[in-house]
Design an enzyme around this catalytic site. Structure first.
Site, PDB file in Angstrom:
ATOM      1  N   LYS A   1       0.817  -1.221   0.000  1.00  0.00           N
ATOM      2  CA  LYS A   1       0.000   0.000   0.000  1.00  0.00           C
ATOM      3  C   LYS A   1       0.848   1.269   0.000  1.00  0.00           C
ATOM      4  O   LYS A   1       0.332   2.356  -0.267  1.00  0.00           O
ATOM      5  CB  LYS A   1      -0.975   0.000   1.181  1.00  0.00           C
ATOM      6  CG  LYS A   1      -0.390   0.300   2.537  1.00  0.00           C
ATOM      7  CD  LYS A   1      -1.465   0.204   3.612  1.00  0.00           C
ATOM      8  CE  LYS A   1      -0.943   0.550   4.989  1.00  0.00           C
ATOM      9  NZ  LYS A   1      -0.644   1.969   5.156  1.00  0.00           N
ATOM     10  N   ASP A   2       2.149   1.166   0.285  1.00  0.00           N
ATOM     11  CA  ASP A   2       3.041   2.324   0.260  1.00  0.00           C
ATOM     12  C   ASP A   2       3.665   2.560  -1.108  1.00  0.00           C
ATOM     13  O   ASP A   2       4.412   3.526  -1.297  1.00  0.00           O
ATOM     14  CB  ASP A   2       4.166   2.154   1.289  1.00  0.00           C
ATOM     15  CG  ASP A   2       3.677   2.279   2.720  1.00  0.00           C
ATOM     16  OD1 ASP A   2       2.608   2.880   2.925  1.00  0.00           O
ATOM     17  OD2 ASP A   2       4.368   1.776   3.624  1.00  0.00           O
TER      18      ASP A   2
ATOM     19  N   ARG B   1      -8.161   8.883   2.554  1.00  0.00           N
ATOM     20  CA  ARG B   1      -9.124   7.780   2.376  1.00  0.00           C
ATOM     21  C   ARG B   1      -9.849   7.480   3.679  1.00  0.00           C
ATOM     22  O   ARG B   1     -11.076   7.350   3.713  1.00  0.00           O
ATOM     23  CB  ARG B   1      -8.369   6.531   1.886  1.00  0.00           C
ATOM     24  CG  ARG B   1      -9.206   5.256   1.835  1.00  0.00           C
ATOM     25  CD  ARG B   1      -8.334   4.052   1.514  1.00  0.00           C
ATOM     26  NE  ARG B   1      -7.342   3.788   2.547  1.00  0.00           N
ATOM     27  CZ  ARG B   1      -7.583   3.080   3.652  1.00  0.00           C
ATOM     28  NH1 ARG B   1      -8.783   2.582   3.889  1.00  0.00           N
ATOM     29  NH2 ARG B   1      -6.616   2.893   4.531  1.00  0.00           N
ATOM     30  N   ARG B   2      -9.085   7.359   4.757  1.00  0.00           N
ATOM     31  CA  ARG B   2      -9.704   7.059   6.050  1.00  0.00           C
ATOM     32  C   ARG B   2     -10.550   8.225   6.545  1.00  0.00           C
ATOM     33  O   ARG B   2     -11.644   8.025   7.077  1.00  0.00           O
ATOM     34  CB  ARG B   2      -8.615   6.703   7.071  1.00  0.00           C
ATOM     35  CG  ARG B   2      -7.982   5.343   6.831  1.00  0.00           C
ATOM     36  CD  ARG B   2      -6.736   5.139   7.658  1.00  0.00           C
ATOM     37  NE  ARG B   2      -6.226   3.771   7.538  1.00  0.00           N
ATOM     38  CZ  ARG B   2      -5.001   3.400   7.851  1.00  0.00           C
ATOM     39  NH1 ARG B   2      -4.121   4.301   8.290  1.00  0.00           N
ATOM     40  NH2 ARG B   2      -4.627   2.139   7.722  1.00  0.00           N
TER      41      ARG B   2
ATOM     42  N   ARG C   1       2.258  10.804  12.346  1.00  0.00           N
ATOM     43  CA  ARG C   1       3.326  10.084  11.659  1.00  0.00           C
ATOM     44  C   ARG C   1       4.055   9.237  12.686  1.00  0.00           C
ATOM     45  O   ARG C   1       3.806   9.304  13.877  1.00  0.00           O
ATOM     46  CB  ARG C   1       4.312  11.067  11.009  1.00  0.00           C
ATOM     47  CG  ARG C   1       3.818  11.804   9.775  1.00  0.00           C
ATOM     48  CD  ARG C   1       3.782  10.947   8.520  1.00  0.00           C
ATOM     49  NE  ARG C   1       5.032  10.258   8.256  1.00  0.00           N
ATOM     50  CZ  ARG C   1       6.103  10.807   7.687  1.00  0.00           C
ATOM     51  NH1 ARG C   1       6.085  12.079   7.340  1.00  0.00           N
ATOM     52  NH2 ARG C   1       7.186  10.093   7.458  1.00  0.00           N
TER      53      ARG C   1
ATOM     54  N   ARG D   1       2.889   5.573  17.242  1.00  0.00           N
ATOM     55  CA  ARG D   1       1.514   6.072  17.133  1.00  0.00           C
ATOM     56  C   ARG D   1       0.667   5.612  18.318  1.00  0.00           C
ATOM     57  O   ARG D   1      -0.141   6.378  18.856  1.00  0.00           O
ATOM     58  CB  ARG D   1       0.896   5.628  15.814  1.00  0.00           C
ATOM     59  CG  ARG D   1       1.596   6.216  14.607  1.00  0.00           C
ATOM     60  CD  ARG D   1       0.901   5.842  13.316  1.00  0.00           C
ATOM     61  NE  ARG D   1       1.739   6.194  12.170  1.00  0.00           N
ATOM     62  CZ  ARG D   1       1.280   6.401  10.938  1.00  0.00           C
ATOM     63  NH1 ARG D   1      -0.009   6.290  10.692  1.00  0.00           N
ATOM     64  NH2 ARG D   1       2.096   6.713   9.959  1.00  0.00           N
TER      65      ARG D   1
ATOM     66  N   CYS E   1      -1.469   9.242  -2.626  1.00  0.00           N
ATOM     67  CA  CYS E   1      -1.901   9.643  -1.286  1.00  0.00           C
ATOM     68  C   CYS E   1      -2.465  11.056  -1.254  1.00  0.00           C
ATOM     69  O   CYS E   1      -2.862  11.551  -0.211  1.00  0.00           O
ATOM     70  CB  CYS E   1      -0.758   9.508  -0.291  1.00  0.00           C
ATOM     71  SG  CYS E   1       0.631  10.587  -0.639  1.00  0.00           S
TER      72      CYS E   1
END
Length: 312
Positions: free
Chosen positions: A83-84, A133-134, A152, A158, A253
């Site tokens: 996904k990155d 997206r989230r 980040r 996190r 992104c």
């Protein structure tokens, strides 16, 4: 097989190293005599931890230095979170192998004593996520204003920020939590979104292995033989479907987009879901279902691309 040393490039975060160990373990299971050297490479995304990724280059900031090392022969393979990956890889490189997909879902995490539903009874909850997206999909489920706050750092960092009350809740990928063994911390509560509630990012939960194309042209080459041994081909099918849509839509992104391809009905049928926020505040989600044949899959992918390009 010859006992050549395979140099595997990776970022140095806890999750990147855990994913690289999964690749090494898979290689060792199929090729016990393989000699592997892990090469840790610091990327721009690792150095600039105080700014949103979209503000200084997008997804490519996590792979550029690794791709440079791969292109010039300093490493033989690179391990990435799929996904990155940006929509386009560097010339001469490709992704010929993936491991079996982990849990594809997103997870909303709150401190113990405050559930997901409790939090959204609160006025202006502070939610940690840098993903458009989230943000888009979460806001679509709630009427009140949500204060989305940039976050980040690696997964443990996190979680520590949530413990320190910098946020009321944060959203993370289930795959990363599970690979790090952090999916059941006693001081947190976890709300797993099903893919109807929050369509994942393209490639979410997939470990992608990047190599030079020239090393894969010979069917009996050392690298190609290893990757054929360890690749999960169902996962690879969905990876290719999702990547094809991402590439065609030139999505990254900088916009809110979710894509998921998956089998159901004992792998006899396939579904592709796409959610994309357009110029309107709302956007929409669509699902395409069909039989699992190659022709039907291509048809569904093309339908998703056509709908994504044409707007909602």
């Amino acid at each position: 097989m010859d006992s050549k040393v395979i140099k595997i490039g990776t970022r140095g975060s806890a999750l990147a190293l855990a994913q690289t160990e999964l690749v090494i373990s898979a290689v060792k299971r199929c090729n016990p005599d393989a000699c592997i050297e892990k090469v840790i490479i610091k990327t721009k995304g690792d150095k600039e931890t105080d700014k949103p990724v979209a503000s200084f280059g997008g997804k490519g900031v996590f792979i550029t230095e690794i791709e440079e090392a791969l292109s010039c022969g300093k490493i033989d393979m690179a391990v990435h979170s799929a996904k990155d990956l940006p929509a386009n890889l560097s010339e001469g490189l490709h992704i010929p192998g993936v491991l079996e997909r982990e849990d594809v879902r997103d997870v909303f995490i709150t401190r113990k004593g405050t559930s997901y539903m409790d939090l959204f009874q609160k006025e202006h909850p502070v939610v940690g996520t840098g993903s458009l997206r989230r943000q888009f999909q979460l806001q679509s489920h709630h009427q009140q204003y949500i204060n989305f706050k940039h976050i980040r750092g690696n997964v443990p960092t996190r979680l520590e920020k949530l413990r320190n009350r910098e946020y009321d809740g944060i959203i993370l990928a289930a795959a990363g939590l599970k690979r790090l063994g952090l999916e059941a911390e006693k001081d947190f509560e976890y709300k797993y979104f099903d893919i109807e509630e929050m369509v994942p990012a393209a490639g979410q939960g997939i470990i992608a292995i990047e190599t030079r194309k020239e090393d894969y042209t010979s069917g009996d080459s050392y690298i190609s033989g290893i990757l054929k041994d360890i690749t999960d081909y169902n996962t690879f099918t969905h990876y290719c479907n999702e990547r094809k849509i991402m590439e065609a839509l030139d999505a990254g992104c900088h916009e809110a987009i979710g894509i998921i391809s998956y089998y159901y009905n004992n792998n006899r049928n396939i579904c592709i879901k796409l959610v994309r926020q357009t110029g309107s505040a709302r956007g929409m989600a669509v699902s395409y279902n069909g039989k699992g044949s190659i022709e039907e899959m291509e048809n569904l992918v093309n339908k998703a691309i056509e709908r994504g390009k044409g707007g909602w």
